[in-house]
Design a protein around this motif. Structure first.
Motif, PDB file in Angstrom:
ATOM      1  N   ARG A   7     -22.251 -16.895 -11.796  1.00  0.00           N
ATOM      2  CA  ARG A   7     -22.841 -17.900 -10.911  1.00  0.00           C
ATOM      3  C   ARG A   7     -22.793 -19.246 -11.615  1.00  0.00           C
ATOM      4  N   ASP A   8     -21.936 -20.102 -11.099  1.00  0.00           N
ATOM      5  CA  ASP A   8     -21.776 -21.446 -11.648  1.00  0.00           C
ATOM      6  C   ASP A   8     -22.366 -22.426 -10.644  1.00  0.00           C
ATOM      7  N   ARG A   9     -23.493 -23.032 -10.988  1.00  0.00           N
ATOM      8  CA  ARG A   9     -24.171 -23.927 -10.042  1.00  0.00           C
ATOM      9  C   ARG A   9     -23.385 -25.224  -9.802  1.00  0.00           C
ATOM     10  N   PRO A  12     -19.529 -23.609  -7.837  1.00  0.00           N
ATOM     11  CA  PRO A  12     -19.735 -22.266  -7.276  1.00  0.00           C
ATOM     12  C   PRO A  12     -18.470 -21.718  -6.620  1.00  0.00           C
ATOM     13  N   ARG A  59     -26.283 -11.297 -11.090  1.00  0.00           N
ATOM     14  CA  ARG A  59     -25.632 -12.585 -11.331  1.00  0.00           C
ATOM     15  C   ARG A  59     -25.978 -13.078 -12.734  1.00  0.00           C
ATOM     16  N   SER A  61     -24.958 -16.484 -15.685  1.00  0.00           N
ATOM     17  CA  SER A  61     -24.303 -17.761 -15.957  1.00  0.00           C
ATOM     18  C   SER A  61     -24.403 -18.046 -17.454  1.00  0.00           C
ATOM     19  N   LEU A 118     -23.520 -17.124  -2.293  1.00  0.00           N
ATOM     20  CA  LEU A 118     -22.517 -18.142  -2.585  1.00  0.00           C
ATOM     21  C   LEU A 118     -22.082 -18.790  -1.273  1.00  0.00           C
TER      22      LEU A 118
END
Length: 220
Positions: A7-9, A12, A59, A61, A118
């Motif tokens: 999970r890349d904020r 995404p 999830r 990160s 997502l």
């Protein structure tokens, strides 16, 4: 089987890319030489496959994503299409060798399970895939749930091809050469009701659904 989704904020991934990456990660693990008879993963995978093929999607990160890479499993990365929304990132999913729900290794146990979502914008960018996974157009699922259900469908497709006829086994060889790419789509109601799939997933209804629910299916 635990699945961990990056999970890349800031960048995404799209949900459809994550679902395809999850399906591929599951099949890569099942097809891995370490899963075959005599391999170190064989007994764990066999025991799990003989029972309910439960998958739990978490999830992670940053460092937590890096930490789980040291655990036995397979990671798949799938790039977004060229015309994706700005700042869209690749989908990355790691599938782990099946194990009892408790206890889990600490790097996995600390990761969040519920509420993973997502962006749902955009359709699959995958074309000419051997396997197509269809998602029930009548239901809604979180990204985590959708990834698990697409993983189920891909697993059942792999099993059916492995034990099927000569055409199925040839399809499996083609799928393997193609890196187990899948195309995830949400069909029209009319297409879904026609039910022309080879394998079907019925979720038991323990999470997100009130009772057994048809979620995904696969054809090739």
């Amino acid at each position: 089987m635990q699945l961990v989704l990056l999970r890349d904020r800031i960048h995404p991934a799209r949900q459809v890319d994550a679902c395809e990456a999850a399906a591929r990660a599951v099949v890569f693990l099942l097809d891995d030489p370490r899963t075959q008879p005599g391999g170190p993963w064989h007994d764990a995978v066999q025991q799990w496959s003989d029972k309910r093929i439960r998958k739990i999607v978490r999830r992670a990160s940053g460092k937590r994503w890096d930490d789980v890479q040291a655990l036995d499993g397979v990671t798949v990365s799938q790039d977004p299409p060229a015309d994706a929304a700005p700042r869209t990132g690749p989908a990355m999913v790691r599938a782990f060798v099946p194990a009892p729900v408790r206890p889990q290794p600490k790097p996995i146990d600390k990761l969040q399970v519920s509420g993973t979502n997502l962006p749902t914008d955009g359709l699959s960018a995958t074309s000419d895939a051997v396997v197509t996974i269809e998602v029930n157009p009548r239901i809604e699922m979180t990204t985590g749930k959708a990834c698990a259900q697409c993983g189920h469908a891909a697993q059942l497709a792999h099993e059916a091809m492995t034990t099927g006829n000569d055409d199925d086994r040839r399809a499996l060889e083609e799928w393997r050469r193609d890196g187990f790419r899948v195309r995830v789509v949400t069909p029209t109601l009319e297409h879904w009701d026609a039910d022309g799939a080879r394998v079907r997933v019925i979720d038991a209804g323990f999470t997100e659904f009130d009772g057994p629910t048809a979620t995904t299916r696969a054809q090739w």
